[in-house]
Design an enzyme around this catalytic site. Structure first.
Site, PDB file in Angstrom:
ATOM      1  N   ASP A  96       0.821  -1.219   0.000  1.00 32.58           N
ATOM      2  CA  ASP A  96       0.000   0.000   0.000  1.00 32.58           C
ATOM      3  C   ASP A  96       0.856   1.271   0.000  1.00 32.58           C
ATOM      4  O   ASP A  96       2.012   1.245   0.422  1.00 32.58           O
ATOM      5  CB  ASP A  96      -0.889   0.044   1.253  1.00 32.58           C
ATOM      6  CG  ASP A  96      -2.067  -0.921   1.153  1.00 32.58           C
ATOM      7  OD1 ASP A  96      -2.066  -1.754   0.225  1.00 32.58           O
ATOM      8  OD2 ASP A  96      -2.968  -0.843   2.002  1.00 32.58           O
TER       9      ASP A  96
ATOM     10  N   HIS B  74       3.825  -2.205   3.135  1.00 34.90           N
ATOM     11  CA  HIS B  74       3.845  -0.838   2.596  1.00 34.90           C
ATOM     12  C   HIS B  74       5.141  -0.625   1.835  1.00 34.90           C
ATOM     13  O   HIS B  74       6.212  -0.877   2.390  1.00 34.90           O
ATOM     14  CB  HIS B  74       3.707   0.177   3.730  1.00 34.90           C
ATOM     15  CG  HIS B  74       2.377   0.088   4.419  1.00 34.90           C
ATOM     16  ND1 HIS B  74       2.131  -0.819   5.422  1.00 34.90           N
ATOM     17  CD2 HIS B  74       1.212   0.752   4.200  1.00 34.90           C
ATOM     18  CE1 HIS B  74       0.871  -0.689   5.817  1.00 34.90           C
ATOM     19  NE2 HIS B  74       0.285   0.252   5.095  1.00 34.90           N
TER      20      HIS B  74
HETATM   21 ZN    ZN Z   1      -2.756   3.426   2.976  1.00 38.17          ZN
END
Ligand code: ZN
Length: 425
Positions: free
Chosen positions: A243, A384
């Protein structure tokens, strides 16, 4: 010998700098009281970057101060900095920062604005007086006023607009090869309207003191040849998802994925797609999947239906333009879900069952141990690609899971495998 050493040290310094190259700085954080998403460009112009970073820091500190005062009753606060960044004629650098803050204590959310027009050649910031001939000032002011009246007829406070326009050097503006754009903070000149206000005026109507080569050249994107992937529906599978990217670390993650014959799914933030176009295209070329993670990481369960659609569609469009790929998946920002988001989204909403929490802890051993413990056949793992340590985590995770006979597939591939398995049963 000394000379060689010096040269070596110098080379290290150069490559060292390159490695730390930051095109867009992304900070995403959340806790029970607040959700934070900050994106701003790193332009490599020292004066410009220093000013941007100083202003971002100030905006953020102001918000935190405000939160601190009311910590007992504050909840659901949101702070978001979004940007646009352009270079015109290889010389004029334009950055617009929009700061949205909603502390839940004020009657309405705040939208604040910072604009920067920087002349690379002269190494200086430009005001409107630097680019418009003094003889044209009055004409320009009345053009802006008329355009504002036309575009915002119901909420404009004319006296305030006039007063503001007379402070010519303070007017927020940017330009491209065809238009000048003028921006206004809503509280300064309007009532009952909360968004940043913007109008545009064609360049030929303004008396400019600078030369701008006319005509914007739209970059042409060649079609990407994608690789065919072979998946065994009977082998254990996991989907790795990333993400908040792309970022400077994403290419390194793509190298690791390739090394292990793995594919991942990247839920990207729309406003970074063009800046990282090479990385985005590489994702598609190497068989990875791209998903939608909003345009500027706004808290999607808190926005109006129109803003939701803008956030999603702008991101779909820019991904399609740059890569030719149309995402079919959405990952909600902050993992926040509700009924209306589910109803509004035409994209398939994808959550996760294994959270590495790589944004929170620096204890890589602990992250790995927990992640491997929780992973099972069919898992979707959340990571991430804005964190440097994710590179190490991914490398070690793939090594261990591969030994445990896992294959690494995209979210859509995992869906297909699950469907096949259901059918066979
Ligand atoms: Zn996010």
């Amino acid at each position: 010998m000394k000379k060689v050493l010096c040269l070596f040290a110098f080379l290290l310094l150069i490559t060292g700098c390159n490695k730390q190259e930051n095109k867009v700085k992304t900070i995403v954080q959340k806790n029970n009281q607040m959700k934070i998403a900050i994106n701003y460009p790193i332009t490599k112009e020292k004066r410009l970057d220093q000013k941007i970073q100083k202003d971002v820091k100030m905006r953020y500190q102001n918000f935190l101060e405000q939160q601190k005062e009311f910590v007992a009753i504050a909840k659901d606060a949101e702070f978001n900095i979004d940007y646009t960044y352009d270079i015109i004629d290889q010389r004029y650098m334009m950055v617009v920062l929009k700061t949205f803050s909603n502390s839940n204590l004020l009657s309405s959310p705040m939208n604040d604005l910072d604009t920067y027009v920087f002349d690379k050649k002269k190494n200086k910031f430009l005001t409107l007086s630097d680019v418009i001939s003094p003889t044209e000032n009055k004409k320009v002011i009345s053009m802006i006023l008329n355009k504002l009246k036309k575009q915002y007829p119901d909420c404009l406070l004319i006296d305030r607009v006039k007063k503001l326009l007379n402070q010519f050097t303070k007017i927020h503006f940017t330009f491209d090869e065809e238009q000048f754009y003028f921006y206004f903070e809503p509280y300064e000149i309007s009532a009952g309207y909360f968004d940043i206000m913007m109008i545009s005026i064609p360049i030929e109507n303004l008396g400019l003191t600078i030369d701008i080569n006319e005509g914007k050249v739209e970059k042409e994107w060649k079609k990407i040849e994608t690789t065919t992937r072979v998946i065994d529906p009977n082998q254990k599978s996991v989907a790795l998802t990333f993400d908040d990217g792309p970022s400077v670390y994403t290419n390194e993650l793509l190298n690791i994925l390739k090394k292990y014959d793995a594919s991942g799914t990247f839920f990207v933030i729309g406003n970074k797609v063009e800046i990282y176009s090479d990385t985005m295209r590489r994702m598609v070329q190497e068989g990875n999947e791209i998903g939608n993670h909003s345009y500027n990481h706004k808290w999607l369960t808190k926005v109006s239906e129109q803003e939701f659609l803008d956030q999603i569609n702008q991101t779909q469009q820019v991904i399609k333009k740059v890569t030719g790929f149309t995402p079919r998946l959405l990952r909600p920002t902050y993992g926040a879900m509700n009924q209306s988001l589910r109803k509004r989204s035409e994209l398939k909403i994808v959550m996760w069952d294994v959270d590495t929490r790589d944004w929170e802890s620096h204890d890589i051993d602990h992250i790995l141990k927990k992640t491997i413990q929780n992973t099972k056949d069919g898992s979707i793992i959340l990571m991430h690609d804005t964190k440097k340590q994710t590179i190490t985590i991914l490398e070690r995770l793939l090594k261990e899971l591969k030994q445990d006979d896992y294959q690494f597939v995209t979210v859509s591939e995992l869906d297909k495998i699950k469907q096949l398995q259901k059918y066979e049963k």
